[in-house]
Design a protein around this motif. Structure first.
Motif, PDB file in Angstrom:
ATOM      1  N   ASP A  14      -3.444  -2.982  -7.743  1.00  0.00           N
ATOM      2  CA  ASP A  14      -5.033  -3.829  -7.510  1.00  0.00           C
ATOM      3  C   ASP A  14      -5.404  -4.175  -8.346  1.00  0.00           C
ATOM      4  OD1 ASP A  14      -4.979  -2.772  -4.313  1.00  0.00           O
ATOM      5  OD2 ASP A  14      -4.937  -0.981  -5.094  1.00  0.00           O
ATOM      6  N   HIS A 176       5.924  -5.206  -8.406  1.00  0.00           N
ATOM      7  CA  HIS A 176       3.775  -4.481  -9.037  1.00  0.00           C
ATOM      8  C   HIS A 176       4.050  -5.279  -9.716  1.00  0.00           C
ATOM      9  CE1 HIS A 176       2.390  -2.607  -6.263  1.00  0.00           C
ATOM     10  NE2 HIS A 176       2.906  -1.115  -6.346  1.00  0.00           N
ATOM     11  N   ALA A 180       1.770  -8.553  -8.517  1.00  0.00           N
ATOM     12  CA  ALA A 180       0.097  -8.353  -9.345  1.00  0.00           C
ATOM     13  C   ALA A 180      -0.158  -8.411 -10.325  1.00  0.00           C
ATOM     14  CB  ALA A 180       0.374  -6.542  -9.326  1.00  0.00           C
ATOM     15  N   TRP A 182      -3.129 -10.856 -12.347  1.00  0.00           N
ATOM     16  CA  TRP A 182      -4.928 -10.706 -12.163  1.00  0.00           C
ATOM     17  C   TRP A 182      -5.034 -12.250 -13.293  1.00  0.00           C
ATOM     18  CZ3 TRP A 182      -4.910  -9.249  -7.641  1.00  0.00           C
ATOM     19  CH2 TRP A 182      -4.540  -8.264  -7.594  1.00  0.00           C
ATOM     20  N   THR A 198      -8.548 -12.451  -8.472  1.00  0.00           N
ATOM     21  CA  THR A 198      -8.675 -11.612  -7.325  1.00  0.00           C
ATOM     22  C   THR A 198      -8.141 -11.687  -6.014  1.00  0.00           C
ATOM     23  OG1 THR A 198      -9.798  -9.622  -6.283  1.00  0.00           O
ATOM     24  CG2 THR A 198     -11.128 -11.269  -6.870  1.00  0.00           C
ATOM     25  N   HIS A 199      -7.432 -10.564  -5.100  1.00  0.00           N
ATOM     26  CA  HIS A 199      -7.003 -11.153  -3.719  1.00  0.00           C
ATOM     27  C   HIS A 199      -6.649  -9.477  -3.428  1.00  0.00           C
ATOM     28  CE1 HIS A 199      -2.834 -10.425  -5.356  1.00  0.00           C
ATOM     29  NE2 HIS A 199      -3.355 -11.297  -6.022  1.00  0.00           N
ATOM     30  N   PRO A 200      -6.733  -9.212  -1.966  1.00  0.00           N
ATOM     31  CA  PRO A 200      -5.921  -8.271  -1.485  1.00  0.00           C
ATOM     32  C   PRO A 200      -4.798  -7.591  -1.578  1.00  0.00           C
ATOM     33  CG  PRO A 200      -7.086  -9.601   0.827  1.00  0.00           C
ATOM     34  CD  PRO A 200      -6.600 -10.423  -0.749  1.00  0.00           C
ATOM     35  N   ARG A 201      -4.555  -6.761  -1.771  1.00  0.00           N
ATOM     36  CA  ARG A 201      -3.116  -6.079  -2.389  1.00  0.00           C
ATOM     37  C   ARG A 201      -1.997  -6.680  -1.126  1.00  0.00           C
ATOM     38  NH1 ARG A 201      -1.552   0.183  -3.194  1.00  0.00           N
ATOM     39  NH2 ARG A 201      -2.681   0.185  -4.658  1.00  0.00           N
TER      40      ARG A 201
END
Length: 254
Positions: A14, A176, A180, A182, A198-201
């Motif tokens: 996240d 991940h 993921a 950022w 940023t973005h949802p999982r």
């Protein structure tokens, strides 16, 4: 006075913090992530000053990511339906800076809309390239094609076909690490720039690589990797927000 580098921030599924006043909004749809492991020394010279290869268990990675950009918009304005929607395929590396911020470095970004390509090259100094591109879906199979037009090298191409598999309920540490991310590191008029996002999982799926005929990695100046990729993933996509770029000291611009 030299600055002691901070340790890399934790790998997290996240985003570390929300972006309430976005500079850019967009969605990334129908993504395929293809990754090869690489020796950090082989790619260190390809990263902007102030960054080094980000590693996991001693290895870094070369990514080839194909997807559909959807409705790019500025600030809180609605996304643009035509000019802001197009296929894209990028070659990227993984980076970390002295503030511990993990990110990606784009070596090339092929896109099928000329106006966004010119704007991104002029406004953000990003290596966008104009290409003839298409994405075709047949059931669980997707094919992404790309043939470069400008500025070159002309003829740099890719044809990627994958079959979407089962949903991943618990991504591995490597999955991940590769997805993921950022922020983006880039050189802007000779100075380091970090653009947070940023973005949802991620909703991730396993994927089977059926075909990968590509010359984009070599055209981006990245050492070609021998052998099969270590990771092939698919995602239906996420909505994304980009924040304002941070100064070299790590402070966002007003």
């Amino acid at each position: 006075m030299s600055v002691t580098p901070l340790p890399p921030e934790p790998i997290a599924a996240d985003a570390p913090e929300p972006i309430t006043s976005p500079l850019l909004t967009q969605s990334w749809l129908d993504l395929t992530f293809i990754h090869w492991a690489a020796d950090p020394e082989d790619v260190a010279g390809l990263l902007p000053a102030g960054t080094v290869p980000d590693t996991l268990h001693g290895a870094t990675y070369i990514g080839l990511v194909a997807f559909r950009m959807h409705r790019v918009g500025w600030f809180r304005l609605p996304g643009i339906p035509y000019l802001g929607t197009f296929p894209e395929t990028n070659v990227r590396l993984y980076s970390v800076d002295e503030h511990g911020r993990r990110g990606v470095v784009f070596r090339s970004l092929d896109a099928s809309r000329l106006v966004p390509v010119v704007m991104a090259r002029a406004g953000f100094r990003l290596p966008y390239l104009w290409s003839r591109m298409a994405i075709r879906a047949e059931g669980d199979t997707l094919t992404y094609t790309s043939s470069r037009r400008w500025p070159g090298p002309r003829g740099a191409h890719s044809r990627i076909t994958v079959r979407r598999g089962e949903r991943i309920t618990q991504p591995t540490g490597l999955e991940h690490f590769l997805t993921a991310r950022w922020g983006m590191h880039n050189a802007f008029f000779g100075r380091q720039m970090y653009l947070p996002n940023t973005h949802p999982r991620w909703p991730l799926h396993r994927a089977e690589l059926i075909e990968c005929d590509e010359g984009l990695v070599a055209a981006a100046g990245v050492p070609e990797q021998v052998g099969d990729p270590v990771s092939v993933l698919y995602s239906p996509g996420v909505p994304v927000r980009f924040g304002r770029p941070a100064r070299p000291a790590g402070v966002p611009t007003p």
